[in-house]
Design a protein around this motif. Structure first.
Motif, PDB file in Angstrom:
ATOM      1  N   GLN A  23       0.849  -1.179   0.000  1.00  0.00           N
ATOM      2  CA  GLN A  23       0.000   0.000   0.000  1.00  0.00           C
ATOM      3  C   GLN A  23       0.888   1.234   0.000  1.00  0.00           C
ATOM      4  OE1 GLN A  23      -2.720  -0.173   3.205  1.00  0.00           O
ATOM      5  NE2 GLN A  23      -3.749  -2.005   2.444  1.00  0.00           N
ATOM      6  N   VAL A  24       0.429   2.272  -0.677  1.00  0.00           N
ATOM      7  CA  VAL A  24       1.175   3.521  -0.764  1.00  0.00           C
ATOM      8  C   VAL A  24       1.069   4.228   0.576  1.00  0.00           C
ATOM      9  CG1 VAL A  24       1.341   5.727  -1.940  1.00  0.00           C
ATOM     10  CG2 VAL A  24       0.702   3.688  -3.221  1.00  0.00           C
ATOM     11  N   PRO A  25       2.215   4.615   1.167  1.00  0.00           N
ATOM     12  CA  PRO A  25       2.160   5.344   2.445  1.00  0.00           C
ATOM     13  C   PRO A  25       1.739   6.794   2.192  1.00  0.00           C
ATOM     14  CG  PRO A  25       4.431   5.010   1.768  1.00  0.00           C
ATOM     15  CD  PRO A  25       3.569   4.294   0.786  1.00  0.00           C
ATOM     16  N   TRP A  26       0.451   7.043   2.232  1.00  0.00           N
ATOM     17  CA  TRP A  26      -0.091   8.363   1.900  1.00  0.00           C
ATOM     18  C   TRP A  26       0.386   9.436   2.869  1.00  0.00           C
ATOM     19  CZ3 TRP A  26      -1.684   9.159  -2.710  1.00  0.00           C
ATOM     20  CH2 TRP A  26      -2.205   8.126  -3.459  1.00  0.00           C
ATOM     21  N   GLY A  27       0.653   9.095   4.072  1.00  0.00           N
ATOM     22  CA  GLY A  27       1.130  10.093   5.043  1.00  0.00           C
ATOM     23  C   GLY A  27       2.473  10.672   4.635  1.00  0.00           C
TER      24      GLY A  27
ATOM     25  N   VAL B 243       3.710  10.686   1.544  1.00  0.00           N
ATOM     26  CA  VAL B 243       3.533  11.433   0.296  1.00  0.00           C
ATOM     27  C   VAL B 243       3.017  12.833   0.591  1.00  0.00           C
ATOM     28  CG1 VAL B 243       2.232  11.530  -1.859  1.00  0.00           C
ATOM     29  CG2 VAL B 243       3.211   9.361  -1.096  1.00  0.00           C
ATOM     30  N   ILE B 244       2.046  12.945   1.471  1.00  0.00           N
ATOM     31  CA  ILE B 244       1.483  14.263   1.829  1.00  0.00           C
ATOM     32  C   ILE B 244       2.546  15.113   2.517  1.00  0.00           C
ATOM     33  CG2 ILE B 244      -0.224  15.416   3.288  1.00  0.00           C
ATOM     34  CD1 ILE B 244      -2.105  13.064   2.633  1.00  0.00           C
TER      35      ILE B 244
END
Length: 187
Positions: A28-32, A34-35
């Motif tokens: 899963q893409v670590p969205w935290g 990336v943001i």
């Protein structure tokens, strides 16, 4: 824990729905993260714009001067033309062009003549062998007996200056004849 008697883990069998392919867990893409990275890049760009003055060159508008004729009786600032460029007041340029520099160089004092000794041998044949090697370099040397003909010195010179002797010593060093010494001798 007993590592020697430990059982090996069993290999997992492929699931029947995948037809023998290994099942891979999807990452899963670590969205935290990336943001957070996008926020840091935006903060960097904003900081650079603040340092640069905050406005682009295209946004900056220069005030235009409106020139209107005003009567001479009006009270207001009168723009005077710029004064003329002043003339150069430096005179050293012309003085240096016409100036001659005189340098007092003292004459070199010539000391005693210099001799260069390249070897000292018990046998005259060894001295003659070194003399022949020096002659192959285009230099002239002499063999002088000393101490009642018990020693034979191979000597080059005399030279007026040490510089002349050094030049010939460098020729001999390139020919791998080392050990030559320059002395203030008279024969």
């Amino acid at each position: 824990m007993d590592y020697a008697n430990r059982k090996r883990p069993q290999k997992r069998k492929p699931t029947p729905g995948k037809r023998g392919a290994k099942a891979q867990s999807q990452r899963q893409v670590p969205w935290g993260i990336v943001i957070l990275a996008v926020g840091l890049v935006a903060a960097l760009v904003g900081g650079l714009r603040f340092i640069a003055g905050g406005k682009d060159d295209a946004d900056v508008q220069l005030p235009q001067q409106v020139v209107t004729e005003t009567p001479t009786e009006s009270v207001g600032p009168v723009i005077e033309p710029m004064p003329e460029k002043p003339e150069e007041r430096w005179q050293y340029i012309e003085e240096l062009e016409n100036l001659e520099v005189e340098v007092d160089v003292p004459e070199r004092e010539l000391g005693p003549p210099k001799l260069m000794q390249c070897g000292s041998f018990r046998k005259r044949s060894d001295a003659e062998q070194l003399r022949a090697a020096i002659a192959l370099q285009g230099l002239e040397s002499q063999v002088y007996p000393s101490n009642n003909n018990t020693w034979y010195r191979v000597v080059l010179g005399p030279y007026e200056t040490k510089r002349d002797a050094e030049a010939e010593r460098h020729i001999l060093q390139r020919a791998r004849i080392h050990g030559c010494q320059i002395w203030n001798w008279n024969l």
